[in-house]
Structure formats: structure tokens, C-alpha cells
Write a protein that holds these residues in place. Structure first.
Motif, PDB file in Angstrom:
ATOM      1  N   LEU A   1       0.820  -1.240   0.038  1.00  0.00           N
ATOM      2  CA  LEU A   1      -0.062   0.092  -0.158  1.00  0.00           C
ATOM      3  C   LEU A   1       0.781   1.332   0.078  1.00  0.00           C
ATOM      4  CD1 LEU A   1      -2.790   1.257   0.093  1.00  0.00           C
ATOM      5  CD2 LEU A   1      -2.668   1.172   2.648  1.00  0.00           C
ATOM      6  N   LEU A   2       0.652   2.060  -1.094  1.00  0.00           N
ATOM      7  CA  LEU A   2       1.796   3.294  -0.961  1.00  0.00           C
ATOM      8  C   LEU A   2       0.595   4.456  -1.281  1.00  0.00           C
ATOM      9  CD1 LEU A   2       4.185   2.055  -3.830  1.00  0.00           C
ATOM     10  CD2 LEU A   2       4.451   2.144  -1.280  1.00  0.00           C
ATOM     11  N   LYS A   3       0.961   5.761  -1.053  1.00  0.00           N
ATOM     12  CA  LYS A   3       0.421   7.086  -1.019  1.00  0.00           C
ATOM     13  C   LYS A   3       1.153   7.766  -2.013  1.00  0.00           C
ATOM     14  CE  LYS A   3      -1.402  10.583   1.921  1.00  0.00           C
ATOM     15  NZ  LYS A   3      -1.627  11.184   3.453  1.00  0.00           N
ATOM     16  N   ASN A   4       0.579   8.482  -2.837  1.00  0.00           N
ATOM     17  CA  ASN A   4       0.995   9.483  -3.910  1.00  0.00           C
ATOM     18  C   ASN A   4      -0.008  10.527  -3.993  1.00  0.00           C
ATOM     19  OD1 ASN A   4       3.063  10.263  -6.082  1.00  0.00           O
ATOM     20  ND2 ASN A   4       1.228  10.198  -7.330  1.00  0.00           N
ATOM     21  N   ASN A   5       0.573  11.906  -3.900  1.00  0.00           N
ATOM     22  CA  ASN A   5      -0.420  13.146  -4.170  1.00  0.00           C
ATOM     23  C   ASN A   5      -1.760  12.977  -3.107  1.00  0.00           C
ATOM     24  OD1 ASN A   5       1.384  14.412  -5.796  1.00  0.00           O
ATOM     25  ND2 ASN A   5       0.326  13.249  -7.591  1.00  0.00           N
ATOM     26  N   ASN A   6      -1.553  12.451  -1.747  1.00  0.00           N
ATOM     27  CA  ASN A   6      -2.448  12.515  -1.081  1.00  0.00           C
ATOM     28  C   ASN A   6      -3.748  11.249  -1.493  1.00  0.00           C
ATOM     29  OD1 ASN A   6      -1.784  14.560   0.761  1.00  0.00           O
ATOM     30  ND2 ASN A   6      -2.533  15.809  -0.373  1.00  0.00           N
ATOM     31  N   ARG A   7      -3.118  10.222  -2.266  1.00  0.00           N
ATOM     32  CA  ARG A   7      -4.148   9.205  -2.896  1.00  0.00           C
ATOM     33  C   ARG A   7      -3.334   7.850  -2.595  1.00  0.00           C
ATOM     34  NH1 ARG A   7      -8.654   7.907  -5.473  1.00  0.00           N
ATOM     35  NH2 ARG A   7      -8.614   6.169  -7.098  1.00  0.00           N
ATOM     36  N   TYR A   8      -4.228   7.019  -1.915  1.00  0.00           N
ATOM     37  CA  TYR A   8      -3.482   5.665  -1.740  1.00  0.00           C
ATOM     38  C   TYR A   8      -3.914   4.831  -2.760  1.00  0.00           C
ATOM     39  CZ  TYR A   8      -2.757   6.784   3.200  1.00  0.00           C
ATOM     40  OH  TYR A   8      -2.126   7.343   4.431  1.00  0.00           O
ATOM     41  N   PHE A   9      -3.034   3.694  -3.175  1.00  0.00           N
ATOM     42  CA  PHE A   9      -3.241   2.845  -4.033  1.00  0.00           C
ATOM     43  C   PHE A   9      -2.240   1.689  -3.813  1.00  0.00           C
ATOM     44  CE2 PHE A   9       0.846   5.236  -5.252  1.00  0.00           C
ATOM     45  CZ  PHE A   9       1.610   4.289  -5.725  1.00  0.00           C
TER      46      PHE A   9
END
Length: 409
Positions: free
Chosen positions: A141-149
Motif C-alpha cells: 500500500l503506497l500513497k501519492n499526492n494524498n491518494r492511496y493505491f
């Protein structure tokens, strides 16, 4: 960039010389333990019989329960066999797995890795066409630009939005990911692995002698060597197997060695460790073949306890996660939901089922054809009507009413 995070090395913190290997992140990365000499991982833990048995019991129990898509219409509930998800969840979710194998693998993944991931694949119109199992150790689980994916590092690596992942989590300190039982109890499980390895090497290599041979007369070195060679040949038969009985001359005396207190303590420690592991996984000891204190006089009650306290938390976990991910708002509003069928595993003995059906029929809340359906029997004409016993249909007058009737009479 999102793909930089997707394909970066997850072992980077451990490769940094500024990060101490005794830090918590190193412990979590390798599932290590300060109390055990063996590295405790999901793979090494499954070589321990108690861990394998607990994982198998829970995973196979979840997998064997029928998983149905149901539809509620007013007060009625019916199987939604016309819904595309019914076949996927009940029979074949993807080209590699049946419904049984999908749930068996993912339940074991939750127990061993703390998380299980299933990728929901949809058509352009939103219809679900496949539910793909992802290897748990290949997802992060990662986070990029305040969005998780979810970053999947396996074959066909890709980034997956949370709404397309069925994420089954175990108990842990984080609300977004679970932590495996193996990680949280690495010391206890590692102790069991070390005890097994020690016992195997100690007894398997004949490190403990079975007896002592004493001689009444002293021997020189040449005679001693000839005696050892004679004893070695006498101990083996023609097929090279150990003889159970050896005839000794009068000058020799053999004394067998009993089990030492150290051996007894080792066996007791291994039994205790097995019981502790069963408690960690919340599995009754008798269900992993630990029958030392088992009794089968109350087997039905034990089964109910297992379902209620061991299986039900996982069943609710599965049902709620599937229901919130696979159905649209419109489908949920229309009454669609997923539910495990516990009828088969809670059937009880033939005598208990007969008594249950008898009271259900005579009390008038179950028809005879409904009973036949539970027993996998075809319906019979004329058995759909509900029966009510005479005592249930006509209430018995109390003592006051009887006295009033006597006075009026």
C-alpha cells in the motif's frame, strides 16, 4: 512519480547503513526474534506441525462454506442466481482457482502474512468479470499526492485503486493494513521451530545412548576394538536393520537407560508450545490433533464454540469487505448482499437434527418440505403445509380459569 514508488525496492531501509538492524523495521522485515535462533518466516513457520494445522483448519473451514449472493425483497430472501457475481463467488472467480481454493489461499495468506488481496476486474460498464488473487508478499500500500493505491509487483505489475481491491486484514496496530500472527508471535513460534530441530538432531543422530554395556574383566586396546566391531555386527541383522534382541556372553552386562529428566522436560516444552500456538490462532487444541485432554462427550458444543469464536470473526470480516467492494450503491439499495451459509457445518448429529426438525414441524414454523430441502431430499406433494400440534393451537387454561369454571358449573 507514481511509477517510481511502484517499482522502488522495499528493502531499501535495510540497505541503508544508518538504519540499525536491531530496529523495529528490521524485525518486521525478516520476522526475526531475539529469543529464537531460527529466522521465523511464513515458510519456516509452516514446517511446524502446530502452525500448519492451525492454518489448515481455519483456511479449509472458511473455504468449505458455500458463499452465496442473496437478494432481499421485502420480507423474503432468495438466492440471486441471475447476478453475474453468483457464479464468480460460488464457483469460479478466476481461471486459476475455484471458489474453494480462492478462499483457502487468501485465508492462509491473512494468517501468515497479515493481509490478503483480491483484484476486482470490471468491464467498461462496471460489470465484474473476474476476481483475481494477488500474492500477498507482492502487494504494498503506497500513497501519492494524498491518494492511496495498491502497488502490485508480481506478473503484470500495476497500480490498483483501493475500490478495486478486496483487502482482508488481520488484527494489527494499523487501520490500513494487518499484521500477521507470525510477526506478532515470532518468539513463541521460533521456540517451537528450535525445539523441533533440537529434538530431531538429538534423537535422530543417536546422541542419547539407549543403554550401557559393562564388562567384568578389563580389556586391552586390541581386544576393545574387536569387541566394538563384534557389538556393531551383532546389533544389525542380515538386512542391516537393528536387532531387538542381542545375546551377551556371561562376562558382559547390559543396562538400559530410561528417559532422563532432560528428555521429559523437552517433550513437555514441545507440548506446551503446541498448546500456545493453538491459542495464538484461536483454534481448539483438539482440532489440531492435540488429544491429550480431549473429550468427545460434548462434540456438538465444541463445534458450536469453534464456529462462534474461531470462525465467525473471519466470516464477518470476509462478508463485510466483499459487500462493500463488489456491489454498487444501486445494487445494495436493491437488496443484494453476500453471505456464507453455515447450515452444513452446523448440522449436528442425526439424532440432534431429528429432534430439531420434530419441534420445528410440530410448533408450526417449518414445513416438512423445508426439512427435506435441508437434508438434500426432493420435495413431496402435500408436505408444504404447516402443522401445529393440538397443544400449541389451543392454549391450556390456568388454575384460576379452572376454578371459575367450577364455580359457574
Amino acid at each position: 512519480m507514481i511509477f517510481d514508488q511502484l517499482f522502488n525496492s522495499r528493502s531499501e531501509p535495510l540497505e541503508n547503513p544508518k538504519v540499525s538492524l536491531s530496529a523495529e523495521n528490521a524485525l518486521d522485515e525478516i520476522f526475526g526474534s531475539s529469543g529464537a535462533t531460527t529466522q521465523v518466516t511464513a515458510e519456516t513457520s509452516m514446517k511446524l506441525a502446530a502452525v500448519y494445522s492451525c492454518v489448515y483448519v481455519l483456511s479449509s473451514s472458511i473455504a468449505q462454506l458455500p458463499l452465496h449472493v442473496l437478494r432481499r425483497k421485502g420480507k423474503d430472501v432468495e438466492a440471486a442466481r441471475d447476478h453475474p457475481l453468483f457464479y464468480l463467488l460460488h464457483d469460479e472467480p478466476n481461471q486459476w482457482q475455484t471458489s474453494y481454493k480462492m478462499r483457502e489461499y487468501n485465508q492462509s495468506a491473512v494468517l501468515l502474512n497479515g493481509n490478503a488481496y483480491l483484484n476486482i476486474k470490471r468491464k467498461s460498464n462496471g460489470e465484474i468479470t473476474e476476481i483475481e488473487t494477488l500474492e500477498a508478499d507482492s502487494v504494498q500500500l503506497l500513497k501519492n499526492n494524498n491518494r492511496y493505491f495498491y502497488a502490485y509487483y508480481g506478473e503484470n505489475a500495476r497500480a490498483i485503486p483501493p475500490e478495486d481491491i478486496i483487502h482482508i486484514k488481520s488484527l494489527g496496530p494499523s487501520i490500513k493494513t494487518g499484521k500477521s500472527v507470525i510477526q506478532q508471535h515470532a518468539e513463541t513460534i521460533g521456540l517451537g521451530i528450535d525445539s523441533k530441530a533440537f529434538a530431531s538432531s538429538f534423537f535422530g543422530s543417536n546422541a542419547r545412548p539407549s543403554g550401557i554395556v559393562s564388562m567384568k574383566t578389563a580389556l586391552n586396546s586390541n581386544a576393545w576394538d574387536r569387541f566394538k566391531e563384534m557389538w556393531k555386527k551383532a546389533s544389525l541383522d542380515l538386512q542391516g536393520k537393528e536387532n531387538k534382541t542381542i545375546l551377551l556372553p556371561a562376562e558382559l552386562d547390559y543396562k538400559a537407560l530410561t528417559v532422563s529428566p532432560v528428555d521429559t522436560e523437552l517433550l513437555s516444552m514441545m507440548k506446551l508450545n503446541r498448546s500456545e500456538i493453538a491459542g495464538i490462532f484461536n483454534v481448539p487444541a483438539h482440532m489440531i490433533n492435540d488429544l491429550e485432554r480431549a473429550t468427545f462427550s460434548n462434540i456438538s458444543e465444541q463445534t458450536i464454540q469453534f464456529i462462534r469464536y474461531s470462525l465467525m470473526p473471519w466470516i464477518v470480516n470476509w462478508e463485510q469487505e466483499i459487500n462493500r467492494k463488489v456491489f454498487t450503491k444501486a445494487e445494495r439499495k436493491a437488496g443484494y448482499y453476500v453471505k456464507f451459509n453455515l447450515g452444513g457445518i452446523m448440522r449436528g448429529t442425526a439424532k440432534e437434527r431429528a429432534e430439531f426438525y420434530h419441534y420445528a414441524i410440530t410448533d408450526g414454523w417449518m414445513s416438512r418440505n423445508e426439512v427435506r430441502a435441508f437434508e438434500d431430499l426432493n420435495p413431496v406433494d402435500g408436505l408444504d403445509s404447516f402443522l401445529v400440534s393440538v397443544n400449541a393451537a389451543q392454549p391450556v387454561p390456568d388454575s384460576k380459569e379452572i376454578e371459575e369454571e367450577k364455580d359457574n358449573g
